[in-house]
Design a protein around this motif. Structure first.
Motif, PDB file in Angstrom:
ATOM      1  N   ASN A 192       0.840  -1.200   0.000  1.00 49.26           N
ATOM      2  CA  ASN A 192       0.000   0.000   0.000  1.00 49.26           C
ATOM      3  C   ASN A 192       0.874   1.250   0.000  1.00 49.26           C
ATOM      4  O   ASN A 192       1.901   1.307   0.686  1.00 49.26           O
ATOM      5  N   GLY A 193       0.441   2.238  -0.752  1.00 55.05           N
ATOM      6  CA  GLY A 193       1.192   3.483  -0.808  1.00 55.05           C
ATOM      7  C   GLY A 193       2.515   3.305  -1.531  1.00 55.05           C
ATOM      8  O   GLY A 193       2.666   2.463  -2.413  1.00 55.05           O
ATOM      9  N   GLN A 194       3.475   4.167  -1.193  1.00 58.54           N
ATOM     10  CA  GLN A 194       4.826   4.123  -1.741  1.00 58.54           C
ATOM     11  C   GLN A 194       4.861   4.067  -3.280  1.00 58.54           C
ATOM     12  O   GLN A 194       5.467   3.180  -3.880  1.00 58.54           O
ATOM     13  N   PRO A 195       4.207   4.991  -3.978  1.00 58.28           N
ATOM     14  CA  PRO A 195       4.231   4.965  -5.452  1.00 58.28           C
ATOM     15  C   PRO A 195       5.637   5.137  -6.023  1.00 58.28           C
ATOM     16  O   PRO A 195       5.971   4.531  -7.047  1.00 58.28           O
ATOM     17  N   LEU A 196       6.468   5.966  -5.367  1.00 53.95           N
ATOM     18  CA  LEU A 196       7.828   6.166  -5.856  1.00 53.95           C
ATOM     19  C   LEU A 196       8.648   4.882  -5.725  1.00 53.95           C
ATOM     20  O   LEU A 196       9.426   4.527  -6.617  1.00 53.95           O
ATOM     21  N   LEU A 197       8.450   4.172  -4.619  1.00 55.35           N
ATOM     22  CA  LEU A 197       9.160   2.912  -4.393  1.00 55.35           C
ATOM     23  C   LEU A 197       8.780   1.886  -5.462  1.00 55.35           C
ATOM     24  O   LEU A 197       9.639   1.179  -5.996  1.00 55.35           O
ATOM     25  N   ARG A 198       7.493   1.811  -5.771  1.00 50.81           N
ATOM     26  CA  ARG A 198       7.014   0.864  -6.782  1.00 50.81           C
ATOM     27  C   ARG A 198       7.564   1.228  -8.161  1.00 50.81           C
ATOM     28  O   ARG A 198       7.989   0.357  -8.918  1.00 50.81           O
TER      29      ARG A 198
END
Length: 504
Positions: A192-198
């Motif tokens: 969940n979240g962390q769009p930059l990480l993905r």
């Protein structure tokens, strides 16, 4: 290749083995003598001499037992002299005459086939592993008595091994296993979240770039890293065989499935020694970086690893292989892996938030354990921000690993077409200076912008090339033939954390 020969003649009764033998190989004389006696073969009261040549090559392991027993029986006249012509014999003997499995059978049978040998006698439990590459007749034996019966019946020797029904069934089973989709226990939809990480993780996998996650404890760094294999393209048969060989010689090949089909994920503890990480020993064996070949080597809590262990990765990360030199031999092991590393920004793990209790000196000393030469070999550095309660507990329809993997496979196909003329290069992350100049061309505005980045971030030449490689992958993900300024901007952003953490 080791040739085993035996001679039995009059003299003081005894069993002697020569040929630069290790302790476990030398002990074969007791195992073989006892196994032959318990299997019903009678050794005369004569002098038995067994030689393993070439004598200047060190012999290790217990795989020579069966060959020694066969050579002795041949010298006694109880086996045909030509039974083992153009053949390899491998296997460990139990004291009751049973033939036990050994390590490295896949590599051994492949070497035998390359040397032009026609058949291989090996333990029954290693038969499926020996059949993987094909091109050589596999004759499994459960005991020394069975081996003797097989060799005495020369007419049936060429038809032994797997029966036609067994071989057809085995091949059908293997094909079904290879065609079946690999299922993983984890999925990116769970993050969940962390769009930059993905986003950074997808770029790293698509172009085979090394990646470093940095952020406070519990922000999802390890969670993202463990899901990298789920978005990597499926293994080809050639890759599966190559990985299986490494695991075979380390004795880590699953007995129920001798062909590894899922991408390896190795996560060694930070107390690992440099030799265990890169491989080595008096008689070199592959280390964790070789076991991760074709998959992911994840180093969690990177600053906690010893300095020598981290720095020993410099050459393997650049050359995709480990070269280990010893007094009598030089071994080269593959190291074609994606390095994923994670670290906290400070000893307490909460910098730069208000909960951080570390002094500037402690932070600098902690993060400084990761040297600049290692940073230069990491293409992408991404920051994991703390996860809010809504992101953590809320219901979200996150993109699945299967959807991400489709894009990664599409980029892989683009790279395969691009590097058709360069067979040693398959991914953007492997490009050399020549390929960068050819496939990462910039217009005048792009060159000016890259020069500005180079000077502002105080990059090395290697660091500048890393930005161009990552920008090339970002452009491929968007289906663009040319690298735009926006691609350079994003690629440079994955190196800007060095300014924040390593330069204060």
């Amino acid at each position: 290749m080791v040739s085993v020969e035996a001679d039995i003649h009059d003299g003081l009764p005894g069993f002697h083995m020569t040929g630069n033998l290790s302790q476990e190989t030398r002990e074969a004389q007791e195992r073989v003598r006892t196994a032959l006696r318990n299997a019903g073969f009678r050794l005369p009261a004569k002098k038995v001499v067994v030689n393993l040549s070439p004598a200047d090559v060190r012999k290790e392991g217990t795989a020579y037992d069966l060959a020694v027993a066969a050579a002795v029986l041949g010298a006694l006249g109880q086996l045909p002299s030509d039974a083992f012509r153009d053949a390899m014999v491998i296997g460990e003997l139990g004291l009751d005459g049973r033939v036990k499995g050994v390590r490295g059978v896949l590599s051994l049978t492949a070497a035998a086939r390359q040397r032009g040998l026609k058949r291989c006698f090996l333990p029954r439990e290693n038969a499926a592993e020996g059949e993987i590459e094909g091109g050589i007749q596999i004759i499994p034996a459960e005991s020394i008595q069975q081996l003797a019966e097989i060799c005495k019946n020369q007419r049936k020797l060429d038809t032994l091994g797997f029966s036609r029904e067994d071989e057809a069934l085995w091949k059908k089973t293997m094909e079904e296993k290879e065609d079946a989709e690999v299922n993983y226990d984890v999925d990116f939809s769970e993050v969940n979240g962390q769009p930059l990480l993905r986003r950074a993780t997808e770029i790293a996998v698509a172009g085979r770039h090394n990646i470093l996650y940095i952020g406070p404890a519990g922000s999802g760094k390890t969670m993202a890293a463990k899901r990298i294999p789920t978005i990597m393209p499926p293994l080809s048969r050639e890759e599966s065989v190559k990985i299986s060989k490494i695991y075979s010689i380390c004795g880590l090949l699953p007995p129920q499935s001798p062909l590894i089909r899922s991408r390896p994920f190795r996560n060694p503890h930070h107390t690992i020694t440099p030799g265990a990480l890169a491989g080595g020993g008096a008689y070199p064996k592959p280390g964790e970086i070789s076991l991760a070949s074709g998959g992911v080597l994840f180093l969690d809590e990177l600053p906690e690893f010893s300095g020598k262990a981290i720095e020993i990765l410099r050459q393997p990360l650049e050359e995709k292989e480990v070269r280990i030199s010893r007094l009598h031999q030089v071994c080269t092991f593959p190291a074609d892996t994606v390095l994923a590393a994670a670290c906290n920004p400070c000893p307490c793990g909460f910098y730069p938030g208000p909960r951080c209790t570390c002094s500037p000196w402690q932070i600098k000393r902690y993060i400084g354990r990761i040297s600049r030469p290692i940073l230069d070999r990491i293409d992408i550095t991404v920051e994991a921000s703390p996860v809010s309660y809504e992101e953590f507990r809320g219901e979200h329809e996150n993109e699945s690993s299967a959807r991400i993997r489709e894009r990664v496979i599409r980029v892989k196909e683009i790279q395969e077409k691009r590097f058709l003329s360069s067979p040693k290069i398959r991914y953007n992350g492997e490009m050399g200076v020549k390929e960068i100049r050819q496939y990462c061309r910039l217009d005048q505005k792009g060159e000016s912008y890259l020069q500005e980045i180079y000077q502002k971030l105080q990059l090395s030449a290697r660091g500048c090339h890393k930005i161009l490689k990552v920008a090339r992958t970002i452009a491929d993900l968007e289906g663009k033939r040319e690298i735009d300024r926006i691609h350079l901007w994003e690629a440079a952003g994955y190196r800007s954390l060095e300014e924040k953490y390593w330069r204060g």
